[in-house]
Design a protein around this motif. Structure first.
Motif, PDB file in Angstrom:
ATOM      1  N   LYS A  31       0.839  -1.191   0.000  1.00 53.22           N
ATOM      2  CA  LYS A  31       0.000   0.000   0.000  1.00 53.22           C
ATOM      3  C   LYS A  31       0.875   1.243   0.000  1.00 53.22           C
ATOM      4  O   LYS A  31       1.875   1.320   0.730  1.00 53.22           O
ATOM      5  CB  LYS A  31      -0.894   0.018   1.246  1.00 53.22           C
ATOM      6  N   ILE A  68      -6.795  -2.278   6.337  1.00 54.03           N
ATOM      7  CA  ILE A  68      -6.979  -3.111   5.151  1.00 54.03           C
ATOM      8  C   ILE A  68      -7.748  -4.375   5.508  1.00 54.03           C
ATOM      9  O   ILE A  68      -8.630  -4.824   4.757  1.00 54.03           O
ATOM     10  CB  ILE A  68      -5.613  -3.426   4.510  1.00 54.03           C
ATOM     11  N   GLY A  71     -11.308  -3.458   5.797  1.00 50.26           N
ATOM     12  CA  GLY A  71     -11.964  -2.989   4.586  1.00 50.26           C
ATOM     13  C   GLY A  71     -12.064  -1.485   4.501  1.00 50.26           C
ATOM     14  O   GLY A  71     -12.720  -0.944   3.600  1.00 50.26           O
ATOM     15  N   GLU A  73      -9.453   0.436   4.027  1.00 50.57           N
ATOM     16  CA  GLU A  73      -8.487   0.785   2.990  1.00 50.57           C
ATOM     17  C   GLU A  73      -8.377  -0.414   2.046  1.00 50.57           C
ATOM     18  O   GLU A  73      -8.546  -1.567   2.470  1.00 50.57           O
ATOM     19  CB  GLU A  73      -7.100   1.085   3.572  1.00 50.57           C
ATOM     20  N   LEU A  74      -8.113  -0.141   0.775  1.00 49.87           N
ATOM     21  CA  LEU A  74      -7.877  -1.205  -0.193  1.00 49.87           C
ATOM     22  C   LEU A  74      -6.382  -1.298  -0.472  1.00 49.87           C
ATOM     23  O   LEU A  74      -5.719  -0.275  -0.663  1.00 49.87           O
ATOM     24  CB  LEU A  74      -8.626  -0.927  -1.497  1.00 49.87           C
ATOM     25  N   ASP A  76      -2.997  -1.843  -2.659  1.00 56.58           N
ATOM     26  CA  ASP A  76      -2.630  -1.683  -4.066  1.00 56.58           C
ATOM     27  C   ASP A  76      -2.367  -3.039  -4.696  1.00 56.58           C
ATOM     28  O   ASP A  76      -2.673  -3.268  -5.876  1.00 56.58           O
ATOM     29  CB  ASP A  76      -1.371  -0.816  -4.183  1.00 56.58           C
ATOM     30  N   GLN A  79      -3.855  -9.838  -1.239  1.00 52.97           N
ATOM     31  CA  GLN A  79      -5.164 -10.399  -0.921  1.00 52.97           C
ATOM     32  C   GLN A  79      -5.372 -10.495   0.583  1.00 52.97           C
ATOM     33  O   GLN A  79      -4.425 -10.731   1.346  1.00 52.97           O
ATOM     34  CB  GLN A  79      -5.292 -11.808  -1.508  1.00 52.97           C
ATOM     35  N   THR A  88     -10.851  -9.193  -0.133  1.00 53.86           N
ATOM     36  CA  THR A  88     -10.037  -8.000  -0.371  1.00 53.86           C
ATOM     37  C   THR A  88     -10.879  -6.805  -0.769  1.00 53.86           C
ATOM     38  O   THR A  88     -10.650  -5.679  -0.294  1.00 53.86           O
ATOM     39  CB  THR A  88      -9.002  -8.271  -1.473  1.00 53.86           C
ATOM     40  N   ASN A  89     -11.877  -6.996  -1.638  1.00 61.42           N
ATOM     41  CA  ASN A  89     -12.694  -5.895  -2.141  1.00 61.42           C
ATOM     42  C   ASN A  89     -14.091  -5.857  -1.534  1.00 61.42           C
ATOM     43  O   ASN A  89     -14.944  -5.093  -1.990  1.00 61.42           O
ATOM     44  CB  ASN A  89     -12.800  -5.994  -3.671  1.00 61.42           C
ATOM     45  N   ARG A  90     -14.300  -6.652  -0.499  1.00 63.85           N
ATOM     46  CA  ARG A  90     -15.631  -6.690   0.136  1.00 63.85           C
ATOM     47  C   ARG A  90     -15.815  -5.473   1.043  1.00 63.85           C
ATOM     48  O   ARG A  90     -14.886  -5.036   1.712  1.00 63.85           O
ATOM     49  CB  ARG A  90     -15.784  -7.982   0.931  1.00 63.85           C
ATOM     50  N   GLU A  91     -17.012  -4.916   1.073  1.00 59.70           N
ATOM     51  CA  GLU A  91     -17.303  -3.742   1.883  1.00 59.70           C
ATOM     52  C   GLU A  91     -17.153  -4.076   3.368  1.00 59.70           C
ATOM     53  O   GLU A  91     -17.389  -5.210   3.797  1.00 59.70           O
ATOM     54  CB  GLU A  91     -18.720  -3.237   1.604  1.00 59.70           C
ATOM     55  N   ARG A  95     -18.056  -7.913   6.097  1.00 59.56           N
ATOM     56  CA  ARG A  95     -16.974  -8.774   6.601  1.00 59.56           C
ATOM     57  C   ARG A  95     -17.309  -9.172   8.035  1.00 59.56           C
ATOM     58  O   ARG A  95     -17.848  -8.377   8.795  1.00 59.56           O
ATOM     59  CB  ARG A  95     -15.641  -8.030   6.583  1.00 59.56           C
TER      60      ARG A  95
END
Length: 320
Positions: A31, A68, A71, A73-74, A76, A79, A88-91, A95
């Motif tokens: 990140k 991260i 959730g 922060e995402l 770069d 996983q 990784t991309n779940r709101e 979670r």
């Protein structure tokens, strides 16, 4: 004290034998913010029911790692895997993790149940009904992983230690996986099954309190956890704990040193020695020793097993 550290380590080693299967994995998490890389490839695997602490100074990346996982922060690159599922991309609200931030809105003198039931108490609900409703509420709040970002940072020392015990008791009782953030070495040793020491976006070392304290892998870990002496000798770097510096012919191999200064705090005497090559070493003892005076020449040494070879962060490009 050394005795209390040893006791903490023993207790947590016993707990670590009861860990479950893996529940969370971080895979090569990277990140950056404003072209500055704050996480440089974090790999971490956390067991079900484990109390794991990310320990490090401000700016090392530990809070970004926590955000991260939550959730917030995402990454770069990389996983976040929870119970075998890529989240990784779940709101954040989708979670099975909850976050406890440093700025809380709780009464620190109350336990968890009292805080949850406080509103009912103000409304003068009968005690039996409060107890039942609190138990029902706590049953509903069962995250798979609880993330705690320095939740005790605003407390005074006495209350902080009390809450450490309360958190450990609660975690053991509920069996929830805790990922805890702190910059306090004693707190990490006291509470954790394993400690991950972070430095400049790198996970320098991950291990039990015993491993991190007695077998540091880098000079940063040795100095940050317990303030070990770092000694350069014959082109190699060694870490030696201050309590393991021996005097008055106690060690088989000794060398001459000069007493530079003495200080006394918290029942512990600390003596700074200067070596002929310009390096300094600190020894610690309990009680007051009036015999040693600044400028006095003495023989000091250590047992070979107490000089742990470490990677020198100042010289190794991968640990800068």
């Amino acid at each position: 004290t050394v005795e209390s550290v040893s006791k903490m380590i023993y207790e947590n080693e016993e707990r670590s034998r009861c860990m479950g299967e893996s529940i969370l994995q971080l895979r090569q998490i990277r990140k950056s913010f404003d072209n500055t890389e704050v996480l440089k490839g974090i790999d971490l695997e956390v067991a079900q029911g484990e109390f794991i602490t990310l320990l490090g100074a401000s700016g090392c990346g530990k809070t970004t790692t926590l955000r991260i996982i939550a959730g917030l922060e995402l990454p770069d690159v990389g996983q976040v895997i929870l119970e075998g599922q890529d989240i990784t991309n779940r709101e954040p609200n989708k979670r099975d993790v909850n976050t406890v931030f440093q700025n809380y809105a709780l009464f620190p003198h109350m336990n968890v149940s009292d805080n949850v039931g406080y509103g009912l108490k103000i409304r003068k609900v009968p005690k039996a009904e409060i107890a039942e409703r609190v138990e029902q509420a706590l049953r509903l709040v069962q995250p798979k992983v609880l993330l705690l970002d320095e939740p005790l940072g605003a407390l005074d020392l006495k209350l902080r230690r009390q809450m450490q015990l309360e958190l450990k008791r609660l975690q053991k009782q509920l069996g929830i996986t805790f990922i805890y953030i702190t910059h306090d070495q004693e707190e990490a040793i006291n509470m954790s099954d394993r400690i991950g020491v972070m430095h400049e976006g790198i996970l320098e070392q991950l291990g039990t309190p015993n491993e991190v304290y007695y077998q540091p892998q880098t000079s940063y870990v040795a100095d940050f956890v317990g303030n070990a002496n770092i000694l350069h000798k014959n082109g190699e770097t060694f870490a030696i704990r201050s309590e393991n510096i021996l005097m008055n012919g106690e060690a088989a191999c000794t060398q001459e040193a000069v007493v530079v200064e003495k200080s006394f705090a918290g029942g512990q005497l600390r003596i700074l020695f200067g070596l002929p090559d310009g390096q300094t070493l600190t020894a610690s003892r309990y009680g007051i020793d009036n015999d040693l005076q600044p400028g006095q020449k003495v023989q000091i040494g250590w047992d070979a097993k107490d000089a742990v070879k470490v990677i020198d962060n100042d010289k190794d490009e991968n640990h800068k």
